[in-house]
Motif scaffolding. Structure first.
Motif: not given
Length: 591
Positions: A98-114, A409-420
């Motif tokens: 994956p190369g793209m995880f965050s867009d320009d409108h506030g969304s961050i996706v799981h690494p498997l969805d990049g 997986m990878f510590g994805y946590n969509w609530k704070n937009k960071k990986l744990d």
């Protein structure tokens, strides 16, 4: 699956609620000091900064930072250590991820969805190594970026929750991002993902279908007929999904691929279609199987006589399904692991005509005496025991059901937009996280299992490891050496993942040797490039992610010298503006 083009390459062609993670402030400086490693390693690691949770947190998250830049022309890489060996073959190392995880409108996706970002390293004896990188042109990428510079995520993807896009009622789930693996075959460069359609099967190929025994489960047939139009019409899921992991049979010069049905994820019945292609991508064999089990398969194996399916048991999570349908919970939350049995089912499906005619009930699995969630297979082979018996060996990585959770997986946590990073570094990581194992199955002449055993691949290496690789010329036959990504345990807050080492295991005696990178760096999947001669005559290439320096380096190791200080023969530096996030799986294509 997507067909990729790149100018510098070959011709075109469970449900849980989790508290919000406290995000520490980023570290102020990045200075580091390298010290001499212990025996059997090339380096140990310390830094001038304390090994703090803050440093660990940001090092981990920087490993999955988006890279928007692509290359319009190939870039020659600078050798910063050692030199490219004179006997290094000409060819190209492709790396998918994956190369793209965050867009320009506030969304961050799981690494498997990049979105898939394909990297290419072309080795030429007279002109060095040239690097290229481009996003894979998928339908999802065209919709979410188009021709402009701005990205807006419209697809949820199976593992993510959108923060800035259409969320409630969003049925755009299957987002084929072509980010998992890459393959050059039959004049085409293919980027693969777990949810894509099978590629063209060619023409003029002969097929052979295996007919499953009668399944007294008429209700499943009704459910299938009801689910298919919903999955395809509402959620835009293709009727079949091609697994991202393929196999190459060097004996027959064939490409082996497998597809599952879309509804298999929701029903206790698994459909598998295996395809075999010749060097020109002509279909030469096709076999279809139906198994009475609710399974999820990521990787698989083959031998001369069998396709080997390593069953990961799953079941439907009703509360998770309800939340997932609203768009406020990842769609993968509709599934959960099924740890009801303390064994692992291994299905030996007939590949050869002889195995197909043997009369063995292949819907009954061999139950391996250990509960494990299979991850990746390095090699599998079979040998004649005499009087019709077979010895089947699997060299693979597997983790514990107790640890594995789809949406974390990878510590994805969509609530704070960071990986744990604490998820991937569980307190009992040595027992729970992926480890290298060997499975041995002995069959009698009727195909019945006499015995099955599971043991660690190495008595010396008891730390997490994954991405097992071998000399590809030894696929489907007895091999001695396995190379895998491993964790040295030198980081207090990141002891198990990301990996910082390459471990070489001698399967014949259980010994292991280690090469580790220096400082605050991580490594990706190792790939073996043979040069002829013995099994370990060749080089191991991999990417070193120097996240604290905002750099990526391509590393070349002498496979025979792993464990010695002289193992590293060359390191090449990717330009800083092209530093890329962690890749998944790669492929070496000779020229």
């Amino acid at each position: 699956m997507a067909v990729c083009t790149m100018a510098t390459m070959h011709a075109a062609v469970h449900h849980h609620h989790h508290p919000l993670l406290h995000v520490p402030p980023p570290p102020r400086h990045r200075a580091r000091v390298v010290v001499r490693g212990a025996a059997g390693t090339t380096a140990a690691t310390v830094t001038s900064e304390p090994d703090t949770f803050s440093n660990a947190f940001w090092d981990y998250n920087l490993l999955f930072r988006s890279q928007r830049a692509e290359t319009s022309d190939p870039v020659q890489l600078r050798v910063v250590e050692g030199a490219i060996p004179a006997d290094f073959p000409a060819g190209t190392y492709y790396l998918a991820g994956p190369g793209m995880f965050s867009d320009d409108h506030g969304s961050i996706v799981h690494p498997l969805d990049g979105h898939g970002y394909l990297r290419s390293f072309r080795f030429h004896p007279d002109h060095g190594v040239h690097y290229s990188a481009r996003y894979v042109e998928t339908a999802a990428k065209s919709e979410e970026k188009g021709d402009g510079a701005s990205w807006r995520f419209t697809h949820r993807g199976p593992f993510s929750v959108l923060q800035g896009g259409h969320r409630v009622g969003n049925v755009k789930v299957m987002k084929n991002v072509a980010n998992t693996s890459v393959l050059w075959w039959g004049g085409r460069l293919l980027c693969l993902w777990e949810g894509g359609m099978p590629g063209s099967t060619g023409s003029g190929g002969r097929t052979a279908a295996a007919t499953a025994p009668w399944l007294v489960e008429a209700g499943l047939d009704v459910a299938t007929r009801l689910l298919r139009p919903i999955l395809s019409g509402v959620f835009s899921m293709p009727p079949k999904r091609l697994l991202a992991h393929y196999k190459v049979d060097p004996k027959r010069n064939r490409l082996l691929m497998v597809a599952c049905n879309a509804e298999d994820m929701l029903l206790p019945r698994a459909n598998f279609t295996f395809y075999e292609f010749d060097a020109g991508f002509g279909l030469v064999q096709k076999r279809e199987f139906v198994l009475p089990a609710h399974l999820m398969i990521h990787d698989w194996a083959f031998t001369d006589s069998h396709y080997v399916v390593l069953g990961n048991r799953i079941k439907l999570d009703i509360p998770g399904s309800a939340l997932a349908m609203t768009g406020t919970y990842p769609m993968i939350g509709a599934l959960q692991l099924d740890p009801s049995k303390e064994t692992t089912p291994i299905y030996l499906l007939p590949r050869s005509t002889e195995a197909l005619a043997s009369g063995r009930d292949w819907t009954v699995p061999v139950e391996a005496p250990a509960q494990m969630w299979s991850m990746h297979v390095g090699n599998a082979f079979e040998e004649d025991l005499g009087r019709g018996g077979l010895d089947i060996r699997l060299h693979m990585s597997a983790c514990s059901y107790e640890w594995f959770q789809f949406h974390r997986m990878f510590g994805y946590n969509w609530k704070n937009k960071k990986l744990d990073p604490t998820f991937m570094n569980a307190p009992r990581g040595k027992e729970l996280l992926p480890r290298l194992v060997q499975v041995a199955i002995e069959l009698d002449k009727r195909g019945s299992c006499r015995r099955c055993s599971v043991k660690r691949m190495s008595y010396q290496w008891n730390k997490p490891a994954d991405f097992p690789a071998i000399n590809p010329n030894y696929a489907n036959k007895r091999s001695r050496f396995i190379y895998a990504g491993g964790a040295s345990g030198s980081r207090k807050f990141l002891p198990y993942f990301p990996f910082d080492s390459v471990v070489k295991v001698d399967v014949s005696d259980g010994t292991s040797r280690l090469w580790s990178c220096e400082g605050r760096k991580f490594v990706g999947e190792p790939v073996f490039i043979p040069t002829g001669g013995g099994e370990d005559h060749g080089y191991v290439i991999l990417v070193e992610y120097a996240v604290s320096e905002d750099r990526c380096n391509l590393v070349v190791l002498d496979a025979r010298k792993i464990g010695k200080k002289s193992a590293l023969v060359a390191k090449l530096q990717v330009p800083k503006h092209l530093t890329f996030p962690m890749g998944f799986h790669g492929f070496w294509a000779d020229e």
